[in-house]
Design a protein around this motif. Structure first.
Motif, PDB file in Angstrom:
ATOM      1  N   LEU A 156      -1.258   5.794  -7.977  1.00  0.00           N
ATOM      2  CA  LEU A 156      -2.263   5.177  -7.746  1.00  0.00           C
ATOM      3  C   LEU A 156      -0.868   3.925  -6.931  1.00  0.00           C
ATOM      4  CD1 LEU A 156      -4.666   3.400  -7.588  1.00  0.00           C
ATOM      5  CD2 LEU A 156      -3.826   2.167  -9.590  1.00  0.00           C
ATOM      6  N   SER A 157      -2.014   3.538  -5.079  1.00  0.00           N
ATOM      7  CA  SER A 157      -1.605   2.476  -5.199  1.00  0.00           C
ATOM      8  C   SER A 157      -0.957   0.717  -5.919  1.00  0.00           C
ATOM      9  CB  SER A 157      -2.042   2.038  -3.739  1.00  0.00           C
ATOM     10  OG  SER A 157      -1.392   1.685  -2.824  1.00  0.00           O
ATOM     11  N   ASP A 202       1.038  -1.276   0.340  1.00  0.00           N
ATOM     12  CA  ASP A 202       0.447   0.125  -0.158  1.00  0.00           C
ATOM     13  C   ASP A 202       0.838   1.324  -0.172  1.00  0.00           C
ATOM     14  OD1 ASP A 202      -2.279   1.333   0.138  1.00  0.00           O
ATOM     15  OD2 ASP A 202      -1.918   1.885   2.527  1.00  0.00           O
ATOM     16  N   GLU A 238      -5.362   3.022   2.798  1.00  0.00           N
ATOM     17  CA  GLU A 238      -5.415   1.820   3.043  1.00  0.00           C
ATOM     18  C   GLU A 238      -5.846   1.789   4.364  1.00  0.00           C
ATOM     19  OE1 GLU A 238      -7.637  -1.835   3.208  1.00  0.00           O
ATOM     20  OE2 GLU A 238      -7.022  -0.640   1.293  1.00  0.00           O
ATOM     21  N   GLN A 295      -1.396  -1.833  -4.249  1.00  0.00           N
ATOM     22  CA  GLN A 295      -2.132  -2.509  -3.786  1.00  0.00           C
ATOM     23  C   GLN A 295      -2.958  -3.033  -4.626  1.00  0.00           C
ATOM     24  OE1 GLN A 295      -4.244  -1.787  -0.369  1.00  0.00           O
ATOM     25  NE2 GLN A 295      -3.291  -3.198   0.337  1.00  0.00           N
ATOM     26  N   CYS A 296      -3.747  -1.396  -5.095  1.00  0.00           N
ATOM     27  CA  CYS A 296      -4.878  -2.413  -5.578  1.00  0.00           C
ATOM     28  C   CYS A 296      -4.795  -2.772  -7.210  1.00  0.00           C
ATOM     29  CB  CYS A 296      -5.256  -0.624  -6.321  1.00  0.00           C
ATOM     30  SG  CYS A 296      -6.833  -0.175  -7.176  1.00  0.00           S
ATOM     31  N   SER A 328      -4.607   1.184 -14.663  1.00  0.00           N
ATOM     32  CA  SER A 328      -4.435   2.380 -13.186  1.00  0.00           C
ATOM     33  C   SER A 328      -6.009   3.035 -13.255  1.00  0.00           C
ATOM     34  CB  SER A 328      -3.281   2.708 -13.325  1.00  0.00           C
ATOM     35  OG  SER A 328      -2.443   2.172 -13.086  1.00  0.00           O
ATOM     36  N   LEU A 364      -8.711   1.042 -13.207  1.00  0.00           N
ATOM     37  CA  LEU A 364      -9.213   0.659 -11.455  1.00  0.00           C
ATOM     38  C   LEU A 364      -9.926   2.296 -10.867  1.00  0.00           C
ATOM     39  CD1 LEU A 364      -6.470  -1.664 -11.157  1.00  0.00           C
ATOM     40  CD2 LEU A 364      -8.909  -2.423 -11.195  1.00  0.00           C
ATOM     41  N   ASN A 365      -9.064   3.162 -10.647  1.00  0.00           N
ATOM     42  CA  ASN A 365      -8.920   4.290 -10.457  1.00  0.00           C
ATOM     43  C   ASN A 365      -9.259   5.206 -10.612  1.00  0.00           C
ATOM     44  OD1 ASN A 365      -7.592   6.083  -7.275  1.00  0.00           O
ATOM     45  ND2 ASN A 365      -9.987   4.678  -7.107  1.00  0.00           N
ATOM     46  N   LEU A 377     -11.985  -3.342  -4.327  1.00  0.00           N
ATOM     47  CA  LEU A 377     -11.944  -2.118  -4.889  1.00  0.00           C
ATOM     48  C   LEU A 377     -12.844  -1.864  -4.221  1.00  0.00           C
ATOM     49  CD1 LEU A 377      -9.383  -3.629  -7.974  1.00  0.00           C
ATOM     50  CD2 LEU A 377      -8.434  -3.361  -5.327  1.00  0.00           C
ATOM     51  N   THR A 415      -7.300   6.591  -4.215  1.00  0.00           N
ATOM     52  CA  THR A 415      -6.000   5.165  -3.985  1.00  0.00           C
ATOM     53  C   THR A 415      -5.317   5.047  -4.224  1.00  0.00           C
ATOM     54  OG1 THR A 415      -8.552   3.806  -4.625  1.00  0.00           O
ATOM     55  CG2 THR A 415      -5.914   2.557  -3.579  1.00  0.00           C
TER      56      THR A 415
END
Length: 580
Positions: A293-294, A256, A517, A296-297, A282, A285-286, A542, A512
């Motif tokens: 972006l992390s 994260d 987190e 972890q995502c 990326s 997703l976000n 997510l 994210t």
């Protein structure tokens, strides 16, 4: 949140009787048509009584026979994948059944829920299943939150976002089954399709073979694609991912604190892998780039999509989300004695002397009281309404680090049918656009044999959210000219715009970024009788529709577990009020 265009009211007090002319029996063919064809067809639709055949359309023809290419725009659904035996699906089904099988309460709790997005609807649905009475309050005149949609003056729908339902969404899939609306998902072939910026108008595919289990089907899909990555790049990428594969969930959770871009550099993955794959991933997703972006995502997504055979298989809803998804949930809630009220914006969270919630005060002055209270709005709205007495509580204090990311959803209706598209979600790989789809092909309710309607996610949108719709459309058309070089030009000398809608969401899913987190809250707050739901709350998926639905189930679970305490608390407060 400011919305653009015409907004139509949704009456949640009645059943929507929509003709089910599109009920699919999942018997449509597979594969794309090769060579010429005379038009588009939906085959195997029992609601139609016969196949819908469209006469030959001149708009489908290329300019010369010399440049003739096979027409790839074919409307067909694939059978619903076998999801019921996966561990995650069974786990989600068990959680759902726990509400139906729980002991019936002697006195049902009245639970006031703010926000009728998927998190709030899910919370209310499962509380109703457990025998309680949810009172769901929605600020706007439309259901769905981040899946809201509106009908314009022409009767066409436009949406808050382009929503895709994955096989790796077990709680969403269970929800569809529980509501008996599985037939409303239009499953597409198991592929991921990327535009090729260096080859305008061309696409590169990752096709997942049905005969192989996970993760072999995903590995083969990657190995067979030689257009986006070279073999040396694939090898370095695979070696870079080894720690995540060997380290499992503990390793994923530990990532994260690092961005996608920095993690890939640290693992020795070539920069071109970031450019070719992870920018698109990326943004999908976000809505942000790999340098923000992390990691972890990304690893959570890869774990979900690659560890299940049908995890990355996609489906489109067969129509607008408020009517085709949200209304069945509302009907279920109301059939169990719950309530759903639109145009009920929370003005204030009123507190008791002990700091617990006394009531929700609505914008019209009405006071809504209950035995428990839930905030199922986006985190930014919660922060605006957070009582001063709560702001120094660490649970709420950490929310300051969670900030919604701006997103723009663009809809453009063209005067012709575009050829350079697919019946699928497409990754544009544009610096301004994330993903897009020709909804006149992918969605039955939006089907049009003569004209295309592209729905596009404009991201990252931080620098564009305050700009005019005209500027956004101009920029979108310049990018579309690269994706459709033979059909679209920025000056509209080719395909012409009939109309457009731009929907801006200044604060969508939480951004994210590394370090976010630990700031995600559990659904049960430290304030007695107050709970949270939303994809930003703590859950293993997510910031997504799946995360929102799961957060609602976990919120409902916490309230059911707290029943004895909440019931006793309600009796005590009633006695105190009687004495006073």
């Amino acid at each position: 949140m400011s919305q653009f265009g015409h907004v139509s009211a949704v009456n949640s007090s009645r059943q929507y009787n929509i003709p089910n002319m599109w009920r699919s029996q999942s018997v449509w063919g597979n594969g794309y048509t090769c060579g010429q064809m005379n038009g588009l067809s939906f085959a195997g639709s029992d609601g139609m009584g016969h196949k819908l055949r469209i006469p030959t359309l001149r708009a489908f023809r290329t300019r010369s026979n010399r440049n003739m290419i096979p027409l790839r725009v074919v409307c067909m659904d694939y059978p619903r994948p076998e999801l019921e035996n996966t561990v995650n699906y069974l786990e989600a089904a068990y959680l759902s059944s726990s509400f139906r099988n729980s002991s019936r309460p002697n006195k049902p709790l009245e639970v006031v829920i703010a926000g009728a997005g998927l998190a709030g609807l899910s919370t209310a649905k499962y509380l109703a299943d457990a025998g309680h009475k949810p009172i769901l309050l929605e600020a706007r005149d439309v259901l769905g939150g981040k899946v809201a949609a509106w009908k314009d003056e022409d009767g066409d729908w436009y949406e808050t976002g382009l929503h895709i339902f994955f096989g790796a969404y077990p709680n969403i899939q269970n929800l569809f089954g529980e509501l008996d609306i599985n037939d409303r998902l239009q499953w597409k072939e198991h592929s991921m399709i990327f535009a090729m910026p260096n080859k305008p108008g061309e696409f590169s595919r990752f096709d997942f073979p049905e005969i192989l289990p996970a993760p072999l089907n995903g590995i083969l899909a990657i190995l067979k694609n030689n257009e986006m990555l070279t073999w040396p790049e694939k090898v370095k990428f695979a070696i870079g991912l080894l720690p995540a594969i060997l380290g499992g969930q503990p390793y994923v959770e530990a990532q994260d604190g690092i961005t996608v871009k920095d993690w890939l550099k640290k693992q020795g993955v070539p920069d071109r892998v970031t450019d070719e794959v992870f920018i698109a991933m990326s943004k999908a997703l976000n809505f942000i780039n790999p340098d923000e972006l992390s990691m972890q995502c990304i690893l959570i997504a890869l774990n979900r999509f690659l560890q299940e055979k049908h995890g990355s298989k996609m489906a489109f809803l067969d129509g607008n989300p408020p009517e085709r998804l949200c209304m069945p949930i509302v009907d279920h809630i109301q059939s169990q004695g719950g309530e759903v009220r639109l145009n009920s914006r929370i003005k204030k969270i009123d507190l008791n002397e002990d700091g617990s919630v006394k009531s929700f005060i609505i914008n019209n002055g009405n006071v809504i009281r209950g035995d428990a209270y839930v905030f199922a709005t986006p985190v930014d709205i919660l922060k605006l309404l957070l009582p001063e007495d709560w702001k120094e509580i660490p649970y709420f204090e950490k929310l300051e680090k969670l900030v919604g990311v701006p997103v723009i959803n663009v809809h453009i209706w063209f005067d012709r049918k575009l050829k350079n598209t697919y019946d699928h979600l497409l990754f544009s790989r544009s610096p301004l656009l994330s993903v897009y789809a020709d909804m006149s092909v992918t969605c039955k309710e939006y089907y049009d044999p003569n004209r295309s309607m592209l729905e596009l996610v404009f991201a990252p949108a931080e620098e564009w959210i305050s700009r005019s719709d005209e500027e956004i459309i101009d920029a979108t058309m310049k990018e579309l000219a690269k994706l459709f070089p033979d059909e679209i030009s920025a000056d509209q000398s080719k395909a012409k715009i009939l109309k457009y809608h731009v929907v801006k969401t200044p604060r969508s899913v939480y951004k994210t970024v590394p370090g976010s987190e630990p700031c995600r809250p559990l659904q049960r707050s430290p304030v007695e009788g107050f709970y949270l739901a939303g994809d930003y709350t703590k859950q293993k998926y997510l910031a997504s529709m799946e995360g929102a639905v799961l957060s609602g189930k976990l919120c409902a679970q916490a309230i059911v577990q707290d029943y004895e305490f909440l019931a006793a608390r309600g009796q005590r407060k009633l006695a105190e009020a009687t004495i006073s």
